[in-house]
Design a protein around this motif. Structure first.
Motif, PDB file in Angstrom:
ATOM      1  N   GLY A 679       1.886 -11.167   5.664  1.00 28.42           N
ATOM      2  CA  GLY A 679       0.974 -10.587   6.648  1.00 28.42           C
ATOM      3  C   GLY A 679       1.091  -9.082   6.794  1.00 28.42           C
ATOM      4  O   GLY A 679       0.303  -8.475   7.521  1.00 28.42           O
ATOM      5  N   SER A 680       2.074  -8.475   6.119  1.00 27.56           N
ATOM      6  CA  SER A 680       2.243  -7.023   6.180  1.00 27.56           C
ATOM      7  C   SER A 680       1.751  -6.427   4.874  1.00 27.56           C
ATOM      8  O   SER A 680       2.429  -6.522   3.841  1.00 27.56           O
ATOM      9  CB  SER A 680       3.720  -6.676   6.407  1.00 27.56           C
ATOM     10  OG  SER A 680       3.909  -5.277   6.372  1.00 27.56           O
ATOM     11  N   PHE A 681       0.567  -5.834   4.883  1.00 28.42           N
ATOM     12  CA  PHE A 681      -0.021  -5.292   3.650  1.00 28.42           C
ATOM     13  C   PHE A 681      -1.084  -4.277   4.017  1.00 28.42           C
ATOM     14  O   PHE A 681      -1.563  -4.220   5.173  1.00 28.42           O
ATOM     15  CB  PHE A 681      -0.615  -6.419   2.790  1.00 28.42           C
ATOM     16  CG  PHE A 681      -1.605  -7.287   3.516  1.00 28.42           C
ATOM     17  CD1 PHE A 681      -2.972  -6.980   3.488  1.00 28.42           C
ATOM     18  CD2 PHE A 681      -1.184  -8.405   4.229  1.00 28.42           C
ATOM     19  CE1 PHE A 681      -3.893  -7.782   4.157  1.00 28.42           C
ATOM     20  CE2 PHE A 681      -2.108  -9.211   4.907  1.00 28.42           C
ATOM     21  CZ  PHE A 681      -3.461  -8.897   4.864  1.00 28.42           C
ATOM     22  N   THR A 682      -1.487  -3.481   3.047  1.00 25.94           N
ATOM     23  CA  THR A 682      -2.515  -2.473   3.287  1.00 25.94           C
ATOM     24  C   THR A 682      -3.883  -3.135   3.398  1.00 25.94           C
ATOM     25  O   THR A 682      -4.145  -4.195   2.811  1.00 25.94           O
ATOM     26  CB  THR A 682      -2.548  -1.454   2.133  1.00 25.94           C
ATOM     27  OG1 THR A 682      -2.523  -2.147   0.892  1.00 25.94           O
ATOM     28  CG2 THR A 682      -1.395  -0.494   2.202  1.00 25.94           C
ATOM     29  N   LYS A 683      -4.788  -2.470   4.110  1.00 23.61           N
ATOM     30  CA  LYS A 683      -6.137  -2.989   4.324  1.00 23.61           C
ATOM     31  C   LYS A 683      -6.814  -3.314   2.988  1.00 23.61           C
ATOM     32  O   LYS A 683      -6.724  -2.529   2.036  1.00 23.61           O
ATOM     33  CB  LYS A 683      -6.971  -1.952   5.088  1.00 23.61           C
ATOM     34  CG  LYS A 683      -8.348  -2.419   5.467  1.00 23.61           C
ATOM     35  CD  LYS A 683      -9.102  -1.314   6.212  1.00 23.61           C
ATOM     36  CE  LYS A 683     -10.510  -1.788   6.558  1.00 23.61           C
ATOM     37  NZ  LYS A 683     -11.295  -0.702   7.169  1.00 23.61           N
ATOM     38  N   ASP A 684      -7.452  -4.440   2.919  1.00 27.09           N
ATOM     39  CA  ASP A 684      -8.233  -4.892   1.757  1.00 27.09           C
ATOM     40  C   ASP A 684      -7.384  -5.273   0.547  1.00 27.09           C
ATOM     41  O   ASP A 684      -7.914  -5.440  -0.567  1.00 27.09           O
ATOM     42  CB  ASP A 684      -9.262  -3.833   1.314  1.00 27.09           C
ATOM     43  CG  ASP A 684     -10.316  -3.563   2.379  1.00 27.09           C
ATOM     44  OD1 ASP A 684     -10.474  -4.419   3.278  1.00 27.09           O
ATOM     45  OD2 ASP A 684     -10.963  -2.501   2.330  1.00 27.09           O
ATOM     46  N   PRO A 740       0.491   0.818  -6.486  1.00 29.67           N
ATOM     47  CA  PRO A 740       1.163   0.708  -7.788  1.00 29.67           C
ATOM     48  C   PRO A 740       2.667   0.503  -7.672  1.00 29.67           C
ATOM     49  O   PRO A 740       3.274  -0.177  -8.498  1.00 29.67           O
ATOM     50  CB  PRO A 740       0.838   2.045  -8.459  1.00 29.67           C
ATOM     51  CG  PRO A 740      -0.423   2.520  -7.809  1.00 29.67           C
ATOM     52  CD  PRO A 740      -0.346   2.035  -6.401  1.00 29.67           C
ATOM     53  N   PHE A 741       3.280   1.086  -6.618  1.00 30.96           N
ATOM     54  CA  PHE A 741       4.749   1.005  -6.505  1.00 30.96           C
ATOM     55  C   PHE A 741       5.224  -0.204  -5.710  1.00 30.96           C
ATOM     56  O   PHE A 741       6.403  -0.322  -5.410  1.00 30.96           O
ATOM     57  CB  PHE A 741       5.333   2.293  -5.942  1.00 30.96           C
ATOM     58  CG  PHE A 741       4.861   2.696  -4.553  1.00 30.96           C
ATOM     59  CD1 PHE A 741       4.734   1.793  -3.511  1.00 30.96           C
ATOM     60  CD2 PHE A 741       4.599   4.033  -4.287  1.00 30.96           C
ATOM     61  CE1 PHE A 741       4.348   2.180  -2.236  1.00 30.96           C
ATOM     62  CE2 PHE A 741       4.204   4.435  -3.014  1.00 30.96           C
ATOM     63  CZ  PHE A 741       4.080   3.502  -1.988  1.00 30.96           C
ATOM     64  N   GLY A 742       4.342  -1.150  -5.393  1.00 34.60           N
ATOM     65  CA  GLY A 742       4.741  -2.366  -4.695  1.00 34.60           C
ATOM     66  C   GLY A 742       4.585  -2.250  -3.188  1.00 34.60           C
ATOM     67  O   GLY A 742       4.061  -1.269  -2.659  1.00 34.60           O
ATOM     68  N   ASN A 743       5.052  -3.276  -2.485  1.00 29.79           N
ATOM     69  CA  ASN A 743       4.953  -3.343  -1.020  1.00 29.79           C
ATOM     70  C   ASN A 743       6.275  -3.873  -0.502  1.00 29.79           C
ATOM     71  O   ASN A 743       6.588  -5.055  -0.634  1.00 29.79           O
ATOM     72  CB  ASN A 743       3.796  -4.273  -0.616  1.00 29.79           C
ATOM     73  CG  ASN A 743       3.704  -4.465   0.897  1.00 29.79           C
ATOM     74  OD1 ASN A 743       4.266  -3.687   1.665  1.00 29.79           O
ATOM     75  ND2 ASN A 743       2.990  -5.506   1.309  1.00 29.79           N
ATOM     76  N   ALA A 744       7.085  -2.975   0.081  1.00 24.46           N
ATOM     77  CA  ALA A 744       8.460  -3.345   0.427  1.00 24.46           C
ATOM     78  C   ALA A 744       8.775  -3.046   1.881  1.00 24.46           C
ATOM     79  O   ALA A 744       7.909  -2.667   2.670  1.00 24.46           O
ATOM     80  CB  ALA A 744       9.424  -2.596  -0.487  1.00 24.46           C
TER      81      ALA A 744
END
Length: 939
Positions: A679-684, A740-744
């Motif tokens: 649930g924690s991610f950038t819009k779209d 590009p660098f992931g979602n951490a």
């Protein structure tokens, strides 16, 4: 003029207000320094007839890192006047004293005019051909005898991005990592601390974004003097109701604006921040949802913070309990809130830990990645951010690629040379992949017994390329090293104190470099905006641009062809635009790839189209872009990424400037997840949870590989987003809404640092000997950046009985850095003509010194500084403060006769760094300049 409070939604009204306020503030800053008899009623001047062949050049102030635009009016090649750039969204027509007087560079009476060589103690004029050939021959002989690591090249944070990049390439092709620049001694701890916490080592928001802040904590930062134009943006926030907290040992000009001023004992920042967090956690003011979804290791911080009860915080920091609580409550209950820091935080032996404590504070409050929040780090020189991003760093190639084999192969490909050829230039592969000597300690690599230096030979020659030596500590040791060198070379528009302090009779060369107004190129401000400077005038006298000098030396040394393989050379000058295009093709990591020369020039030409709060173009050919394409500006220029105004902002798609935290440390540690929560991610984003960085394998697993063109697939095979020269991986990933660098998660526990959770450690030289056993420093290190480094053995010596006063230092609004340029500027020199030391009236009375009288400041190193007393309650009893911009005196002696004729600055004085004691950050080798001990003696 009547100032009317404006709404947050009215860009037009806000702009009009700020333009007016900017003019008022800029004029006010100057007026405070003028004698009353020169302030007269203004009258309209007679119209001046237009001159023929007159044009306006768009450039950027070359002093601090705010990035103020300057309109330079040039007639027949002569810089005749400068005008305020009202259409700049950054400075909106305002200038500080330094910015208002940059035209002096167009005259420069104190500048180096031609190459010189020291002969029998006197500087003699030589030709450029003689200089290049003679120095080149000595370099080749040095290389043959001792290898390439016998040379140290100290670059400049005043070089533009292209010159900084070319210098790192130059040193690489010479065959060494012994290169560094100013950022080592101003913000290397920021870069290390912030990058290891969030992912990137840079300011997260912008100066303008402070308009959205409801509270701002300034700690170890004095922008009213160090970055005056940045204060316009904060003062507008204050007009809109923002609260202001200032934490500083000295009551600064910034502090006088504060709602809450906190006087802290130098060197106790971590204890203070943990004291604030103690109140935040105990009152439930933290952002629990944010912490759970986006951070790693906050529970470890809670355990450390629990130790810092109010009574302990008060004892260690000297700050009353109620004052700590008030600061915590103001920051926590007025969100979004921002934290601003500068060298008061970074220049400590625990500088990286200080930075991390503040970074964690903002995570606990959920203030990172939001408008009006952020970790806002004001840099010092005009391009210290850009030089750090792509310039001469001893532990990394451009773009923070590091110096492991893969990084060298990436850049060998970009440079169009064979990897094995580059490797053959080094003493060994091991040396090729070992971080080099730092600027903060190059002299120890000359003086130290070779058996303790972690390279085959000691340093035997040094290039000072646009760097002031008096901005470094332990100057007596530096002077001893200068005398031991085979030779040294100074390349600078001004001779700098290097030319006068060495005490040699030969073996010194002075080469006149052009200023940044005599060339063109890009420069990166603190907020990561990249601006294009036009060339205002041709180089004065016999000066040459830095990139021409690099090319001439490379040609002499045998690697000129390789240095410019992809870069056109015109009249011995590598073409700046071509160098930037090479940066565009290589630095994918930080998104320097979308900012082509054409896009940057368009931004400078259409500054008026950008909103001064959001920084976004609302109309015109740049519509949708953020001003200066703040990095990361992803992909190729053709992708038209708008830049990233706020780092780690989940509210925007990545394609429009959004970002999560960077996945740079794996997917889990000790069984705990490092990737962002579900649930924690950038819009779209098409992936609604955390994910690792992208490479060819990940792309294939997702089924996105087929979206690459056949040509891109060839280049991307076996590569990741950082090394895929086609840019295809980045293009496809962003099309799916991903980073590009992931979602951490951001790291609150950095397990690979000396203190995984920041820990208070007493200063190495402290008056509180009772706290040393409880909060000791680090163990001594045998090999750290190629040198042995002392901690406990320094702290073990008690200097406090003989040196009872705490000594600290800072900036003045009139001068910049080591001060050679600004103290040579007659308009600025008029404003502050004496080096001084602020001393409390009670301490002044102890030695019987009065305001304006001379006294000696003596330090444990044996240094003695002759200074004018500034008796003032701005500093508390037991503490003295000195500015660090002065130089040209040596322990009471004026060195004017040792400068080349006419080259001494107009104002000279003792360099405070002559007296600083030993101390270096445990991660970056940052020097300690904010806390030591001294005593005063009446002169």
């Amino acid at each position: 003029m009547t100032l009317v409070k404006t709404s947050r939604d009215s860009g037009l009204k806000r702009r009009r207000f700020l333009v007016g306020a900017g003019v008022t503030a800029g004029a006010g800053a100057l007026a405070r320094h003028l004698p009353l008899n020169v302030i007269q009623p203004a009258t309209a001047a007679d119209a001046v007839p237009a001159r023929p062949n007159t044009e306006v050049k768009h450039t950027v102030c070359s002093h601090c890192s705010v990035g103020c635009s300057v309109e330079a009016v040039v007639s027949n090649g002569v810089w005749i006047r400068q005008e305020a750039a009202f259409d700049s969204p950054i400075n909106m027509g305002a200038h500080c004293a330094k910015g208002a007087s940059v035209r002096e560079h167009g005259f420069g009476e104190h500048r180096l005019r031609y190459p010189m060589k020291l002969v029998n103690g006197k500087y003699e004029r030589i030709t450029w051909d003689q200089a290049i050939n003679e120095i080149g021959d000595r370099l080749l002989k040095l290389r043959e005898q001792s290898g390439p690591d016998a040379l140290m090249v100290i670059g400049s944070s005043k070089h533009n991005n292209e010159q900084s990049y070319l210098l790192r390439k130059w040193v690489s092709m010479w065959g060494s990592n012994n290169c560094d620049h100013q950022a080592r001694i101003c913000h290397s701890t920021t870069v290390a601390g912030v990058a290891q916490t969030y992912g990137y080592g840079a300011m997260t928001n912008s100066f303008n974004d402070l308009h959205y802040s409801k509270a701002v904590l300034f700690i170890g930062s004095n922008p009213a003097e160090a970055h005056p134009i940045s204060m316009l943006h904060f003062l507008h926030a204050k007009e809109l109701g923002a609260k202001m907290i200032v934490v500083d040992p000295r009551f600064t000009r910034t502090a006088r604006f504060a709602h809450h001023y906190v006087r802290i004992r130098p060197g106790t920042d971590i204890a203070f921040v943990w004291g604030m967090l103690w109140h935040i956690f105990n009152n439930g003011w933290e952002d629990k949802e944010y912490i759970a979804a986006r951070t790693y290791g906050m529970d470890d911080v809670r355990k450390e913070v629990a130790k810092w009860t109010p009574d302990k915080v008060s004892d260690v920091t000297g700050v009353p309990e109620a004052s700590v609580r008030m600061a915590a409550e103001m920051l926590a209950t007025n969100r979004p809130s921002s934290v601003v820091w500068c060298m008061g935080i970074t220049q400590h032996h625990v500088g990286t830990a200080n930075v991390r404590a503040l970074s964690i504070l903002q995570l606990a409050l959920g203030n990172i990645g939001v408008q009006g929040g952020g970790a806002n780090i004001y840099r010092g020189h005009d391009n210290v951010q850009g030089a750090t991003d792509v310039g001469p760093n001893g532990d990394s190639l451009p773009g923070y690629y590091g110096i492991a084999e893969g990084a060298w192969k990436h850049f060998s490909t970009v440079w169009g040379v064979d990897y094995d050829w580059v490797k053959s230039r080094f003493g060994s592969k091991e040396l090729m992949e070992k971080p080099g000597i730092t600027v903060s300690r190059w002299f120890d690599a000359v003086l130290e017994d070779n058996q303790y230096v972690d390279q085959p030979t000691n340093l035997r020659a040094v290039f000072y390329w646009g760097h002031a030596p008096n901005s470094q500590t332990r100057l007596p040791d530096m002077k001893a090293a200068m005398q031991k060198l085979d030779f040294m070379v100074v390349i600078d528009p001004y001779p700098s104190m290097t030319a006068a302090m060495h005490g040699r009779t030969d073996g010194v060369y002075l080469l006149p470099a052009a200023s940044q107004f005599e060339t063109q190129g890009s420069v990166t401000a603190s907020n990561r905006s990249i601006q294009w400077r036009e060339r205002v005038i041709q180089p004065l006298f016999e000066c040459k641009t830095d990139h021409e000098i690099m090319y001439l030396f490379a040609r002499k040394l045998g690697f000129g062809e390789q240095l410019v393989k992809n870069i056109k050379v015109v009249n011995n000058e590598p073409v700046i635009e071509d160098i930037l295009r090479e940066i565009n093709r290589s630095c994918w990591t930080i998104g320097y790839t979308g900012c082509s020369p054409e896009r940057l020039k368009l931004h400078m030409e259409h500054k008026r189209d950008f909103n001064p709060t959001t920084m976004r173009a609302e109309s015109g050919p740049c519509k949708g872009d953020y001003y200066g394409l703040p990095w990361p500006c992803w992909g190729t220029p053709e992708m038209k990424h708008p830049g990233t105004p706020i780092l780690y902002d989940l509210h925007k798609p990545v394609a429009e400037g959004g970002l999560p935290f960077r996945a740079n440390w794996g997917v889990e540690h000790n069984g705990e997840p490092l990737l962002a929560a579900d649930g924690s991610f950038t819009k779209d984003s098409e992936i609604d949870t955390g994910y690792p960085e992208f490479d060819h394998v990940f792309l294939k697993k997702l089924g996105w590989w087929a979206e690459l063109t056949p040509e891109e697939q060839v280049q991307a095979e076996g590569k990741n987003w950082k090394t895929d020269l086609s840019g295809g991986i980045i293009r496809v990933v962003i099309a799916h809404g991903c980073a590009p660098f992931g979602n951490a998660r951001a790291r609150c526990n950095v397990w690979n640092f000396p203190d995984p959770v920041p820990t208070h450690r007493e200063p190495l030289v402290t008056p509180r000997r009772d706290l040393v056993a409880k909060y000791p420093t680090y163990d001594d290190k045998a090999a750290f950046w190629r040198l042995p480094t002392l901690y406990k053995s320094v702290q073990a010596v008690d200097f406090s009985k003989d040196y009872p006063l705490i000594m600290t230092s800072g900036r003045l609004v009139e001068y910049e850095g080591g001060g050679e340029e600004t103290r040579s500027n007659p308009w600025l020199a008029e404003l502050q003509q004496n080096m001084f030391c602020e001393v409390n009236p009670e301490d002044a009375a102890q030695i019987g010194v009065k305001l304006g009288e001379f006294m000696w400041v003596e330090t444990p190193t044996g240094a003695r500084l002759k200074l004018m007393a500034m008796v003032t309650p701005r500093v508390p009893v037991g503490l003295v403060w000195m500015p660090f911009h002065f130089g040209g005196w040596w322990m009471g002696e004026d060195l004017e006769k040792h400068y080349p004729d006419g080259g001494a600055p107009a104002v000279r004085g003792e360099a405070v760094n002559t007296g600083w004691t030993y101390g270096y950050d445990a991660v970056t080798m940052m020097q300690e300049t904010k806390v030591s001990l001294c005593r005063l003696v009446r002169a």
